[in-house]
Design an enzyme around this catalytic site. Structure first.
Site, PDB file in Angstrom:
ATOM      1  N   SER A 191      28.957 -59.442  11.347  1.00 27.82           N
ATOM      2  CA  SER A 191      28.175 -59.091  12.537  1.00 27.82           C
ATOM      3  C   SER A 191      28.061 -57.566  12.681  1.00 27.82           C
ATOM      4  CB  SER A 191      28.813 -59.759  13.769  1.00 27.82           C
ATOM      5  OG  SER A 191      27.960 -59.690  14.865  1.00 27.82           O
ATOM      6  N   ASP A 348      21.036 -68.491  14.126  1.00 29.15           N
ATOM      7  CA  ASP A 348      21.546 -67.154  14.414  1.00 29.15           C
ATOM      8  C   ASP A 348      20.353 -66.215  14.530  1.00 29.15           C
ATOM      9  OD1 ASP A 348      22.766 -64.684  14.445  1.00 29.15           O
ATOM     10  OD2 ASP A 348      23.781 -64.889  12.516  1.00 29.15           O
ATOM     11  N   HIS A 378      25.994 -68.120  14.747  1.00 28.10           N
ATOM     12  CA  HIS A 378      26.542 -66.775  14.664  1.00 28.10           C
ATOM     13  C   HIS A 378      28.036 -66.765  15.000  1.00 28.10           C
ATOM     14  CE1 HIS A 378      26.307 -62.480  14.281  1.00 28.10           C
ATOM     15  NE2 HIS A 378      27.105 -62.387  15.332  1.00 28.10           N
TER      16      HIS A 378
END
Ligand SMILES: *[C@@H]1O[C@H](CO)[C@@H](O)[C@H](O)[C@H]1NC(C)=O
Ligand SMILES: *[C@@H]1O[C@H](CO)[C@@H](O)[C@H](O)[C@H]1NC(C)=O
Length: 408
Positions: A191, A348, A378
Site C-alpha cells: 500500500s 481494490d 485492499h
C-alpha cells in the site's frame, strides 16, 4: 416500556444499517469482511468526532486506537531473532532468522509497512508477524523501517526516512555486520509502503553509488499515482472495504499537505483537466485506455475534464512530483528498475495503479511478475492469521514469500 422497545429497535436498525454494506459474492469471505469494515469505519468516525471536539488530530487518534488493538503480545518465535535499532537516526526493527544454513551469507529484504503514510508501524502486531513470516520463509534478514508518520511529517519526509535508512543498510560494513549478501537484496512494501518502496528504488537508480544495489522490488497493492481518481478500479471499487476512494484521496491530501477542500475536485479529476498544462503531458504516462489489459477496463470510460480546478496543482505542486507518484516516472528511469513483482487485488481502488506500473515497467524492458487475486481486497495480506484470517490473506502471503524465495 414501549419507548424502550422503540429505542432498542431503532438502535438495532441503525447498527444493521451501519454494518451492512453490499459486497460482491466473489470477494473472499464477504461477511467477515463486512464486520471488519464496520470496525474500521466506526474507528474512523470516532476519530473524526474526537478531532471535532478538540481531543487531538484525527490521524493521531486513529493511530492510537488501531495501535491499541494491533499491539504485540510478547510472542516468542524461536526461529527469528527480533532486534530494535537505529539507522541514521531512523528507528528500525530487524528480523534475523537464527536457523543455521550452509550458506555463510543471508539474503536481505528491506520492508516498508502500509497505512496511508499515517498508520501502522514496524512494531505493530500485523507487520511484526508479516516480517517474521517473511524472514522465516525466505531465510533472509528483514529490515523493517519505522519511518515517521502523518500528521507529524508530510511528503517528502516519509520517503526521505525510507531512503536514508535504506542507504545506511546498503553500506558494505553494515551488510557485513548482518551477514547479508550485497548482491541479494530486495525492497518491498504494501500500500503506502509500496509507494515508498517504488520511490526508493527510483531514487537509488539516480544515484551512481547505489545503482544496481537492489536485486528485486516486490510491491503489494501499491499506491502509485495521484492524478487519476477514475481508473476503472477507482470507479468499480469506490465504496469497497477497507479502503474507499474518498479515504484514499484524503490520505493523499494529508500526505502532500494540501487543503481538504480540494477533495471534491480530486474525485472528478478536476486537478488534471485539459486547462492544466503541466498535467496533460503526464496523463499520457497513466493513460489506462492504453496501459490496461482489456479485461480490466470493462465498461468504464475515462474521466477527463475540459475545464477544471487549476488551483489544486498551483497550491500543491507535489502532485506532479515523481517521488510521490512513481507511476509517472520517465521511461529512461524505469529502464534502471530491478526485476519486479506486483500483487494486485480485484476489489481494490489501487488495482490499476499496480497494473499500469507493471505494464510501463515491461515496456521499459523490465521483467515483471503480475500476481492478481480475483477475490482479493485492499490490505488482505496482513489478514492471514487468527483472529483476522482470510483465505486470500494466507494465499497472497504464501505466494509473495515463495516469489521472494525463488527469485532473491
Ligand atoms: C490514451 O490512449 C488512447 C488509446 O491508445 C488514445 O486514444 C488517447 O488519445 C490517449 N489519451 C491520452 C491523454 O494520451
Ligand atoms: C470542476 O471544475 C469546473 C470548471 O471550473 C467547475 O465548474 C466544477 O464545479 C468543478 N467541480 C468540482 C467538484 O470541484
Amino acid at each position: 416500556m414501549k419507548c424502550a422497545w422503540i429505542l432498542l429497535s431503532a438502535l438495532v436498525a441503525f447498527g444493521a444499517y451501519y454494518v451492512y454494506a453490499p459486497l460482491p459474492s466473489s470477494i473472499s469471505e464477504p461477511w467477515k469482511l463486512m464486520f471488519l469494515d464496520a470496525v474500521f469505519r466506526g474507528t474512523q468516525d470516532l476519530s473524526n468526532l474526537m478531532h471535532y471536539f478538540g481531543f487531538g488530530h484525527h490521524l493521531r487518534v486513529l493511530n492510537f486506537i488501531s495501535g491499541y488493538f494491533d499491539k504485540l503480545d510478547a510472542e516468542s518465535c524461536e526461529n527469528v531473532q527480533v532486534t530494535d535499532t537505529v539507522f541514521d537516526g531512523i528507528q528500525i526493527r530487524i528480523f534475523d532468522p537464527t536457523e543455521a544454513h550452509d550458506e555463510a551469507l543471508k539474503r536481505g529484504i528491506i520492508y516498508l509497512h502500509g497505512g496511508g503514510w499515517a498508520l501502522g508501524g514496524a512494531r505493530t502486531r500485523s507487520y511484526d508477524q508479516l516480517c517474521r513470516a517473511v524472514a522465516e520463509g525466505v531465510n533472509a534478514v528483514v529490515v523493517s523501517i519505522e519511518y515517521r508518520l502523518l500528521p507529524d511529517v508530510h511528503f517528502p519526509e516519509q520517503l526521505n526516512d525510507a531512503l536514508h535508512a535504506t542507504k545506511y543498510f546498503l553500506r558494505p560494513a553494515v551488510l557485513a555486520e548482518f551477514s547479508v549478501d550485497p548482491s541479494r537484496i530486495a525492497i518491498s512494501g504494501d500500500s503506502a509502503g509500496g509507494n515508498l518502496a517504488a520511490a526508493v528504488c527510483q531514487q537509488l537508480a539516480q544515484d551512481d553509488y547505489a545503482v544496481n544495489k537492489i536485486k528485486l522490488q516486490a510491491l503489494i497493492y501499491p499506491v502509485l499515482q495521484v492524478l487519476d481518481f477514475n481508473t476503472p478500479s477507482y470507479q468499480q471499487n469506490m465504496d469497497m472495504p477497507i479502503l474507499s476512494r474518498y479515504v484514499m484521496a484524503r490520505f493523499w491530501l494529508h500526505y502532500l499537505n494540501g487543503n481538504y477542500n480540494f477533495i471534491h475536485p480530486l474525485l472528478v479529476n478536476n486537478h488534471t483537466s485539459f486547462d492544466v498544462n503541466q498535467a496533460v503531458a503526464l496523463r499520457e504516462r497513466l493513460n489506462w485506455s492504453s496501459l490496461l489489459p482489456s479485461g480490466f477496463k470493462k465498461h468504464y470510460k475515462p474521466v477527463v475534464q475540459r475545464m477544471g480546478t487549476p488551483q489544486v496543482i498551483q497550491e500543491i505542486p507535489a502532485m506532479l512530483d515523481v517521488r510521490a507518484s512513481p507511476l509517472i516516472a520517465e521511461r529512461e528511469n524505469l529502464k534502471l528498475m530491478p526485476k519486479t513483482y506486483i500483487l494486485t487485488c480485484e476489489y481494490d481502488v489501487l488495482r490499476d495503479d499496480g497494473l499500469m506500473y507493471a505494464k510501463r515497467l515491461e515496456e521499459a524492458g523490465i521483467e515483471v511478475t503480475y500476481d492478481h487475486y480475483e477475490d482479493g481486497f485492499h490490505g488482505c495480506m496482513i489478514f492471514a492469521t487468527w483472529p483476522m484470517y482470510f483465505s486470500v490473506g494466507a494465499r497472497t502471503r504464501a505466494n509473495y514469500i515463495k516469489w521472494l524465495d525463488d527469485n532473491l
